[in-house]
Scaffold this motif. Structure first.
Motif, PDB file in Angstrom:
ATOM      1  N   VAL A   9      -1.996  45.989  19.188  1.00 22.46           N
ATOM      2  CA  VAL A   9      -2.334  44.568  19.264  1.00 22.46           C
ATOM      3  C   VAL A   9      -3.692  44.365  18.608  1.00 22.46           C
ATOM      4  CG1 VAL A   9      -2.831  42.612  20.775  1.00 22.46           C
ATOM      5  CG2 VAL A   9      -1.004  44.203  21.385  1.00 22.46           C
ATOM      6  N   LEU A  10      -3.729  43.455  17.656  1.00 16.32           N
ATOM      7  CA  LEU A  10      -4.979  43.077  17.000  1.00 16.32           C
ATOM      8  C   LEU A  10      -5.510  41.812  17.657  1.00 16.32           C
ATOM      9  CD1 LEU A  10      -7.053  43.323  14.673  1.00 16.32           C
ATOM     10  CD2 LEU A  10      -5.418  42.069  13.225  1.00 16.32           C
ATOM     11  N   VAL A  11      -6.840  41.753  17.848  1.00 22.39           N
ATOM     12  CA  VAL A  11      -7.469  40.592  18.481  1.00 22.39           C
ATOM     13  C   VAL A  11      -8.661  40.153  17.645  1.00 22.39           C
ATOM     14  CG1 VAL A  11      -8.543  39.670  20.579  1.00 22.39           C
ATOM     15  CG2 VAL A  11      -6.813  41.490  20.757  1.00 22.39           C
ATOM     16  N   LYS A  97       6.516  43.462  13.345  1.00 20.03           N
ATOM     17  CA  LYS A  97       5.284  42.769  12.982  1.00 20.03           C
ATOM     18  C   LYS A  97       4.171  43.152  13.952  1.00 20.03           C
ATOM     19  CE  LYS A  97       7.017  40.219   9.608  1.00 20.03           C
ATOM     20  NZ  LYS A  97       6.515  40.295   8.221  1.00 20.03           N
ATOM     21  N   LEU A  98       2.941  42.851  13.567  1.00 19.48           N
ATOM     22  CA  LEU A  98       1.782  43.157  14.402  1.00 19.48           C
ATOM     23  C   LEU A  98       1.398  41.940  15.225  1.00 19.48           C
ATOM     24  CD1 LEU A  98      -0.579  45.134  15.111  1.00 19.48           C
ATOM     25  CD2 LEU A  98      -1.851  44.072  13.220  1.00 19.48           C
ATOM     26  N   PRO A  99       1.396  42.025  16.566  1.00 17.81           N
ATOM     27  CA  PRO A  99       0.918  40.911  17.393  1.00 17.81           C
ATOM     28  C   PRO A  99      -0.589  40.734  17.193  1.00 17.81           C
ATOM     29  CG  PRO A  99       2.216  42.481  18.677  1.00 17.81           C
ATOM     30  CD  PRO A  99       1.898  43.141  17.381  1.00 17.81           C
ATOM     31  N   LEU A 112      -4.746  39.008  29.085  1.00 22.30           N
ATOM     32  CA  LEU A 112      -3.593  39.512  28.347  1.00 22.30           C
ATOM     33  C   LEU A 112      -3.843  40.930  27.838  1.00 22.30           C
ATOM     34  CD1 LEU A 112      -0.845  39.239  27.016  1.00 22.30           C
ATOM     35  CD2 LEU A 112      -1.910  37.895  25.182  1.00 22.30           C
ATOM     36  N   CYS A 113      -5.023  41.174  27.319  1.00 21.79           N
ATOM     37  CA  CYS A 113      -5.327  42.497  26.755  1.00 21.79           C
ATOM     38  C   CYS A 113      -5.342  43.595  27.812  1.00 21.79           C
ATOM     39  CB  CYS A 113      -6.681  42.459  26.055  1.00 21.79           C
ATOM     40  SG  CYS A 113      -6.674  41.573  24.487  1.00 21.79           S
ATOM     41  N   TYR A 114      -5.732  43.239  29.043  1.00 13.58           N
ATOM     42  CA  TYR A 114      -5.898  44.268  30.068  1.00 13.58           C
ATOM     43  C   TYR A 114      -4.941  44.101  31.249  1.00 13.58           C
ATOM     44  CZ  TYR A 114      -9.981  45.450  27.366  1.00 13.58           C
ATOM     45  OH  TYR A 114     -10.808  45.814  26.331  1.00 13.58           O
ATOM     46  N   GLU A 194      -2.491  49.346  22.525  1.00 17.66           N
ATOM     47  CA  GLU A 194      -3.424  50.010  21.614  1.00 17.66           C
ATOM     48  C   GLU A 194      -4.196  48.885  20.930  1.00 17.66           C
ATOM     49  OE1 GLU A 194      -5.003  53.277  21.219  1.00 17.66           O
ATOM     50  OE2 GLU A 194      -2.879  53.624  21.645  1.00 17.66           O
ATOM     51  N   LEU A 195      -5.393  48.613  21.435  1.00 16.33           N
ATOM     52  CA  LEU A 195      -6.133  47.426  21.026  1.00 16.33           C
ATOM     53  C   LEU A 195      -7.092  47.688  19.873  1.00 16.33           C
ATOM     54  CD1 LEU A 195      -7.275  45.887  24.450  1.00 16.33           C
ATOM     55  CD2 LEU A 195      -5.443  45.045  22.974  1.00 16.33           C
TER      56      LEU A 195
END
Length: 318
Positions: A9-11, A97-99, A112-114, A194-195
């Motif tokens: 996951v890209l942020v 695709k990449l979220p 959301l990330c954690y 995997e952030l």
């Protein structure tokens, strides 16, 4: 887009007006991503100018999720965002695709990330009505002061006009004896994903100048008419959506409580303060890789640095 059992996951996060939208489109194209909006206001239909919402034409064909999914009269919560975001990460990953989460609402993005769990404190309508009545009689600042007395960290994060979230924080403390901020601080910080977290920042004075210029642009694009239209459709000022920056100040002007000039001065001041609170929230997220967007005068150089950081981060996890 998996690493073992973890989804990549890209942020991209940062304060308002720092330049997330342009970079997000370029990064989405470069990495084959679909964008999940991490903005608590862009979920509302008809609230476009005041939220600096990307138009369909500006999206360059890149899928954007969690934009225009509710009417302004509907409530929207962190828990709902987390649930929808979790589902979207899985669906986007399965499409190959990449979220890509993009936004500035810190609690939404972090939850959301954690995978934050939410308080089991139940809705207490009598308590909520009591707090509402107190706010009506004594004002928003007085209710905010109540929260500051028991949970100063949450009070610092929440604007005094964000009555719904202030009352919820008070309700959690009332029922559990534990401040909301303490509960959040005690949550596990191990992500199910995997952030790669990229944070955009810039010199504070320059950011404030960009904020003021953006507000001037919003006014030129018709912010007053947008707010007038919402009021005429029956969306009252007490709604959470109408308490958003740009909406509450202009609504006060339209209802004769202030001049337009005074409303704009207040809006610019409150937006600067909001950006400061955003940065304060993000600073405790230790995994963020910060990029100063003005460090290089060449935008393409900034993009190349970010692209390299992302590629490096995901390569390490493979």
């Amino acid at each position: 887009m998996t690493t073992g059992t973890k989804r990549k996951v890209l942020v991209l996060l940062g304060p308002t007006a720092v330049g997330k939208t342009r970079l997000s489109l370029e990064l989405a194209e470069a990495f084959g991503a679909e964008i999940i909006s991490g903005d608590s206001m862009q979920v509302y239909r008809g609230m476009d100018i005041g939220t600096a919402k990307i138009s369909e034409g500006e999206m360059k064909g890149i899928p954007h999720h969690l934009i225009d999914i509710h009417d302004p009269g509907d409530a929207y919560s962190t828990a709902e965002f987390q649930e929808q975001g979790t589902r979207l990460i899985e669906e986007i990953s399965r499409r190959g695709k990449l979220p890509f989460i993009v936004g500035g609402t810190g609690l939404y993005i972090e939850s959301l990330c954690y995978g934050f769990r939410f308080s089991e404190a139940v809705a207490d309508e009598a308590f909520r009505s009591e707090q509402d009545a107190y706010a009506e009689e004594h004002g928003a600042e007085a209710l905010h002061a109540r929260l500051a007395a028991v949970d100063p960290v949450s009070a610092e994060r929440l604007h005094p006009n964000d009555r719904r979230r202030i009352i919820r924080a008070l309700e959690i403390h009332y029922q559990t004896g534990v401040p909301l901020s303490e509960d959040l601080a005690g949550q596990t910080k191990e992500s199910p994903y995997e952030l790669c977290l990229i944070g955009l920042t810039m010199d504070r004075k320059k950011l404030y100048k960009r904020i003021e210029e953006r507000i001037d642009q919003m006014l030129a694009e018709g912010l007053v008419a947008e707010v007038q239209g919402l009021l005429e459709r029956g969306y009252g000022r007490s709604l959470v959506s109408m308490q958003g920056l740009g909406y509450k100040e202009i609504a006060a002007y339209l209802e004769g409580e202030t001049t337009l000039e005074e409303a704009v001065v207040l809006l610019k001041r409150d937006t600067r303060r909001f950006a400061k609170r955003q940065l304060s929230w993000f600073r405790h997220m230790k995994e963020i890789q910060w990029i100063d967007t003005l460090e290089s005068p060449d935008h393409s150089e900034t993009f190349a640095i970010i692209e390299h950081r992302i590629a490096q981060t995901f390569a390490k996890s493979e």
